[in-house]
Write an enzyme that holds these catalytic residues in place. Structure first.
Site, PDB file in Angstrom:
ATOM      1  N   GLY C  40      16.217  30.670   2.404  1.00  9.59           N
ATOM      2  CA  GLY C  40      16.591  28.882   1.724  1.00  9.59           C
ATOM      3  C   GLY C  40      15.333  28.150   1.925  1.00  9.59           C
ATOM      4  NE  ARG C 337      26.490   7.983  -4.564  1.00  8.17           N
ATOM      5  CZ  ARG C 337      25.360   8.762  -3.802  1.00  8.17           C
ATOM      6  NH1 ARG C 337      25.831   9.839  -3.815  1.00  8.17           N
ATOM      7  NH2 ARG C 337      24.291   8.635  -4.333  1.00  8.17           N
TER       8      ARG C 337
END
Lengths: 261, 254, 644
Positions: C40, C337
């Protein structure tokens, strides 16, 4: 030196060559234009012939003219090299490419425009430059009154290999200046009596206009002189001077001769 | 909201880098104007897979216009007909019912086709690796606020830095030139004080690699700028040219 | 198995410096004898690969994208937190630590979070030195903005593209090492499995995505920096390629998976328009500063709106329900959120949702436009409004936006100790892929911070300790373990390719997403989760019978790639459900309807669940075994959040 060689063989270096030769050719155009304006003078070509002599016999100008020929050749050769490289960079073409959506027609067709110009230059130089230098042209004899410079008597003098290209004698007793020059003016006058030849010139000047609208400002971009403050000026010169004024003035000459001489 | 559309797609299909490619025609039916272009292709692919056929391969990832993976030359233009967006941000409402849509991969010898519409853009990475960095190791750097940078300079550097490396500039250029891409990186670092120590070294290395990859030369058509999804300006190219000539013809060192 | 987080002893503020001193070092001349694999190339991976190469290790870096620059860190918009206190507004390392722990609803490890806050300041220095063009003031110094969950301005940003700029910075550092030959970059390579020898990670098996070649790579250690698994929900703000495969394979090779059910759902995304939808686009949270969230007061009005019998602009003020302002008078539209998301879902469940699908709520700027003027609103949010218009073809200056929550980030991930090592020695996990720093909820602008902290400033130290311990003697890939692992990878690919059923892989993925979203999304119940577990099992069985995977292995085959990833999601999904079932409390992004306060807020159960749930894989279709890492809070007091 190898550093220079490396630079000028790089893609950027090749473009720099194009830009520098291009700008040089642009400045030449201005000089050429100013000189050719003598054609419009109503003196049976006396000034023009004197100018032709000056341009071909004054040493510094001669040096510059060789530079000029070299520039034309280098400009064309490098254009060929760059175009070949660019073709290689896209071996498989698009089936559909909408270039008109993202770029100006002139910018995409510099090669075609340049080719037209090159053909034109060859024809043009063959008809005038080569003839002036090599052909057995007759001479024009100008008898200019010293009292009134506008009073000019002109007569033809046949070709004579021993005669100087240009000579000036002042005859004080007769009150005249006698100028005898190789008569390029006549060549011009004759050439521009043919309609298709005039048309060729007009077309070539249109090509010049389009070539320079892109070319002039493009040269500045390539050199890296792309300053937001001066860019409008470069654009202005590109369009108004090199895109309109210069080509129209050049094209006006054959048209003028065709119509009025 | 207008109704669904039917489109005819002419898609470049090519099994792999070695094989010959050709256009294949597909029908895209009942296309919702709310679909993105890639979602429209997804639907066509679902249909192909159901028939046991190989789907159309194309690169894509973030689908929000920032990763630079998606490409596609659509009706003659990279990222399609709209300005300042990538293909993944293009919606089908930009097309008309019964339209024929020609879809091609980016075309450049430096971007060989991998399969169908996916091309290999590692040449871009090699150019970046040649010099697109500032040589600082992790740690041991000065405090972030120790070098003030004028806001206009920082903003200008940012504008250059927004390049997503999608390759639309190369695709749009009639010469397949990578100048806009390379100059954006060169510019970003040439503008910032941090980039000064390696400024001239960097531009030479990156240009040399760009040439080695076989990209074409810039002829200043400006197509790259017009098609760049991040609207990167060709002023960057002029800046790179200036730096390059400075480096190779004027500067004494390196 | 006993979980040892290896948290250094001593006062919180001294733990990291002391620990760094106690870590063993690898002699500079010996470093080149070591090879490290980094999987990655997002913020964590690129920064780790570059930093390790700078130290002298040989690095092999892998990514599935065609370039390391395309990792999904690039899409982060808002910014990156750092306790620089440039604004002189009372910020400090301790405050950033405290905000992060509290924001995570007390489910993160104190020591890790403190270290994160501590190194945050170095990150900004590093990025600026790399030439990251952060936003600046006219005086030439760095600008900051404030972000949700904190009362100080500590967020550094580069317009709305902070993630891109930071990633390109890390990418440039990586490039420098590639150029120097210290990093060997493998693009379009997908990690298919981890190779372990005597219980230690010694390499990986990869598939070259262009030609299907299965390759083995050996190394002294393996770093997984492979991002989150939000795509288990099919629709998320993640990139299409984001997947759990690397982490999941590591899990199957012995790495515990911690808190898989902790997912973050972002309240302001552009709603789904139909089944064709492939991904969701986030709209910056900052919109809630000026936008008012509402739905029609009655179901009847909502229905009329949906059918187009009524225009939204014709709806009278008294017929609108500004539900956040009504329920949370003090925080209003600016609740965190998770609260905002959950309430939107409630409205939609009541039948008061808007838009053609009815799965959206309004975010209205009419009031802000009349108060500030359209130009001021454009200056603030112009680019977001343009993006919205581009996607929806609606003009938010003239009518309210439609928004709906979407999966955005996964706090869970591979369990790691203080050194970021998983339970498999030699296998490390960095960034979103690990579970360590965000507890049950991540604060805005903290993901970038964590990725870079792990890669630049943590793993270069902690990995050295492990490498010094094992010594430079290499295990090369002629060891039979490599061949065995490769064989198992090939077998799985063959199994996938043998699937010639009637349903596409995408259809399975979409169905899995529906299940996860419905039962393991914003609100979870014992009943729903139990049902989901059964559904996922069925779906998985069906996948291995009726999926259609076209093509062969020996070619660029996106269908095959996708099939492998979805197959792993089908396994992960069940573990997420197990984890959500086990955690009978509500905390952060994990909301169990059974555990709420009288006011309907998430109710933690600190006596029972103040632990990280780390799951051990025991075999296909076998129940996973739970290990608990008790979380000890020595420095902060656990409190109940309230936004009334």
């Amino acid at each position: 030196m190898s550093n220079f060689a490396k630079t000028f063989s790089s893609s950027l270096g090749k473009k720099l060559v194009m830009a520098l030769t291009g700008i040089f050719l642009c400045t030449f155009l201005i000089v050429h234009l100013v000189g050719n304006l003598q054609l419009f003078k109503d003196d049976a070509g006396q000034a023009f012939n004197a100018y032709a002599y000056f341009m071909t016999h004054f040493t510094p100008i001669k040096v510059v003219s060789y530079l000029l020929y070299a520039s034309i050749i280098v400009h064309a050769l490098y254009a060929l090299m760059i175009t070949a490289g660019n073709k290689k960079a896209r071996p498989v073409a698009y089936a559909m490419q909408a270039g008109n959506q993202n770029s100006a027609w002139t910018s995409r067709n510099m090669g075609i425009l340049g080719t037209i110009l090159l053909i034109f230059i060859v024809v043009h130089m063959g008809d005038f430059w080569w003839k002036y230098h090599n052909a057995e042209l007759p001479y024009a004899k100008y008898e200019i009154s010293l009292d009134n410079p506008n009073d000019i008597q002109v007569s033809e003098v046949p070709y004579d290999a021993n005669r100087l290209v240009h000579s000036e004698v002042v005859d004080i007793q007769a009150g005249k200046k006698i100028v005898i020059s190789k008569d390029l003016y006549k060549v011009v006058q004759n050439a521009f009596q043919t309609w298709w030849y005039v048309a060729l010139y007009v077309i070539a000047m249109a090509a010049l206009a389009f070539h320079l609208i892109h070319g002039f400002k493009s040269a500045f971009q390539t050199i890296g002189w792309n300053n937001n403050r001066y860019l409008p000026l470069v654009r202005f010169i590109s369009v108004w001077i090199f895109g309109l004024l210069v080509p129209i003035a050049f094209a006006a000459m054959p048209v003028y001769f065709f119509l009025f001489k | 909201m207008s109704g669904n559309m039917n489109l005819t797609l002419k898609v470049w299909r090519q099994k792999n880098a070695e094989s010959q490619g050709k256009f294949v025609t597909y029908k895209a039916e009942q296309v919702s104007p709310d679909m993105s272009f890639l979602e429209m292709l997804d639907v066509v692919n679902e249909g192909l897979i159901k028939k046991g056929e190989d789907p159309i391969h194309f690169d894509h990832d973030c689908r929000e216009g920032i990763c630079g993976a998606c490409s596609l030359h659509i009706n003659g233009r990279p990222h399609g007909p709209k300005h300042g967006i990538t293909t993944c941000q293009l919606h089908m409402r930009s097309f008309n019912d019964n339209e024929i849509v020609v879809i091609e991969p980016w075309r450049a010898s430096a971007f060989p086709v991998i399969r169908d519409l996916a091309v290999d853009r590692t040449s871009f990475d090699r150019i970046q690796a040649a010099g697109g960095f500032i040589s600082v190791n992790t740690g041991g750097v000065p405090d972030a606020n120790s070098i003030p940078i004028p806001k206009v300079v920082a903003d200008e550097a940012f504008n250059s830095a927004t390049c997503i490396g999608c390759g639309a500039c190369v695709a749009a250029c009639k010469n397949a030139s990578a100048m806009l891409f390379v100059s954006a990186k060169v510019s970003q670092m040439a503008l910032l004080p941090q980039g000064q120590p390696e400024r001239y070294r960097r531009v030479q290395a990156m240009v040399a690699q760009m040439d080695a990859e076989g990209f074409g030369s810039c002829t200043n058509t400006g197509a790259c700028e017009a098609e760049c999804p991040k609207e990167i300006s060709i002023t960057n190219i002029a800046r790179m040219n200036r730096d390059y000539f400075n480096a190779t013809l004027i500067k004494n060192e390196e | 198995m006993k979980l040892d987080a290896k948290i250094p002893a001593g006062p919180l503020a001294e733990k990291w410096s002391k620990h760094k001193f106690n870590l063993k070092l690898v002699n500079p001349a010996n470093k080149r004898k070591y090879t490290v694999i980094v999987v990655g190339t997002g913020l964590a991976g690129a920064s780790a690969a570059a930093s390790l190469a700078e130290l002298g290790y040989n690095v092999k870096a892998f990514c599935y994208q065609d370039s390391p620059r395309r990792a999904h860190s690039i899409a982060a918009q808002g910014g990156i937190n750092a306790a620089k206190n440039y604004q002189n507004d009372g910020d400090s390392v301790y405050r950033l630590f405290y905000d992060t722990i509290k924001g995570g609803d007390y489910r993160a490890r104190e020591a890790n979070v403190y270290r994160l806050a501590e190194v945050s300041v170095n990150i900004i220095d590093q990025c600026v030195a790399q030439g990251v063009p952060f936003a600046r003031e006219y005086g030439g110094l760095l600008d900051n903005r404030s972000f949700g969950g904190s009362q100080v301005s500590r967020t550094f940003y580069a317009r709305g593209q902070t993630g891109q700029q930071l990633l390109l910075g890390a990418y440039s550092a990586l490039n420098r090492q590639i150029n120097l030959g210290k990093v060997k970059m493998y693009t379009r390579h997908e990690m298919m499995d981890v190779v372990t020898v005597d219980g230690q990670a010694k390499g990986i098996v990869t598939r070259d995505l262009i030609n299907g070649k299965i390759e083995t790579h050996s190394a002294h250690a393996v770093l997984l920096c492979t991002g989150g698994y939000g795509n288990v929900f099919y629709l998320s703000t993640n990139a299409m390629g984001c997947n759990v495969t690397a982490a999941w394979k590591a899990h199957k090779r012995g790495a515990l998976f911690a808190n898989p059910c902790f997912t973050q759902i972002h309240p302001t995304c552009i709603p789904v328009t139909g089944d064709h939808q492939s991904k969701l686009t986030l709209m910056s949270e900052s919109l809630r500063n000026d936008g008012r969230v509402w739905v029609p007061k009655t179901v009847e009005l909502a229905q009329k709106l949906r059918k187009g019998e009524l225009k939204v602009t014709d709806l009278k003020e008294e017929d609108r329900d500004y539900f956040l302002e009504r329920k949370y008078p003090s925080f209003g539209n600016l609740v965190p959120r998770d609260v905002a998301s959950r309430n939107a879902k409630e409205m939609v469940d009541e039948g008061r949702g808007v838009g053609a699908s009815g799965v959206a709520v309004f975010l209205d700027f009419a009031e802000a436009i009349s108060r500030l003027g359209e130009d001021a609103v454009r200056a603030k949010y112009g680019n977001l409004f343009d993006m919205y218009m581009q996607i929806t073809d609606e003009n938010p200056y003239k009518q309210p936006m439609r928004i709906y929550p979407a999966v955005h980030y996964t706090m869970g991930g591979l369990w790691v100790d203080y050194n970021l090592q998983t339970t498999v020695p030699g296998l490390y996990c960095l960034g979103e892929a690990n579970f360590s720093d965000h507890g049950a909820n991540r604060l805005g602008a903290s993901a970038l911070m964590q990725g870079l902290a792990d890669g630049y400033f943590v793993v270069p130290y902690t990995l050295g300790d492990y490498l010094a311990t094992i010594g430079p003697k290499a295990v090369d890939n002629s060891h039979p373990a490599f061949e065995e692992t490769k064989k198992s990878v090939q077998e799985r690919i063959n199994k996938l390719l043998s699937l010639t059923g009637t349903k596409t892989v995408n259809e399975y993925h979409r169905e899995l997403g529906h299940i996860m979203w419905e039962y393991c999304g914003m609100a979870r119940t014992e009943e729903g989760l139990t049902k989901a577990k059964g559904l996922i099992r069925q779906l998985r069985e069906d996948f291995w019978k009726n999926a259609q995977v076209t093509g062969t292995n020996e070619e660029f085959n996106q269908n095959l790639e996708n099939a492998g990833r979805v197959a792993d999601f089908l396994e992960l999904g069940e573990l997420m459900v197990d984890d959500a079932l086990n955690r009978k409390e509500s905390c952060g992004g994990h909301f169990r309807l059974e555990s709420q306060t009288e006011e309907g807020e998430a109710l933690r159960d600190d006596d029972q669940f103040a632990y990280a749930a780390a799951w051990e894989y025991k075999g296909d279709n076998e129940p996973e075994v739970l290990h608990k890492e008790e979380l000890v809070f020595e420095n902060v007091k656990l409190t109940q959040r309230s936004y009334k």
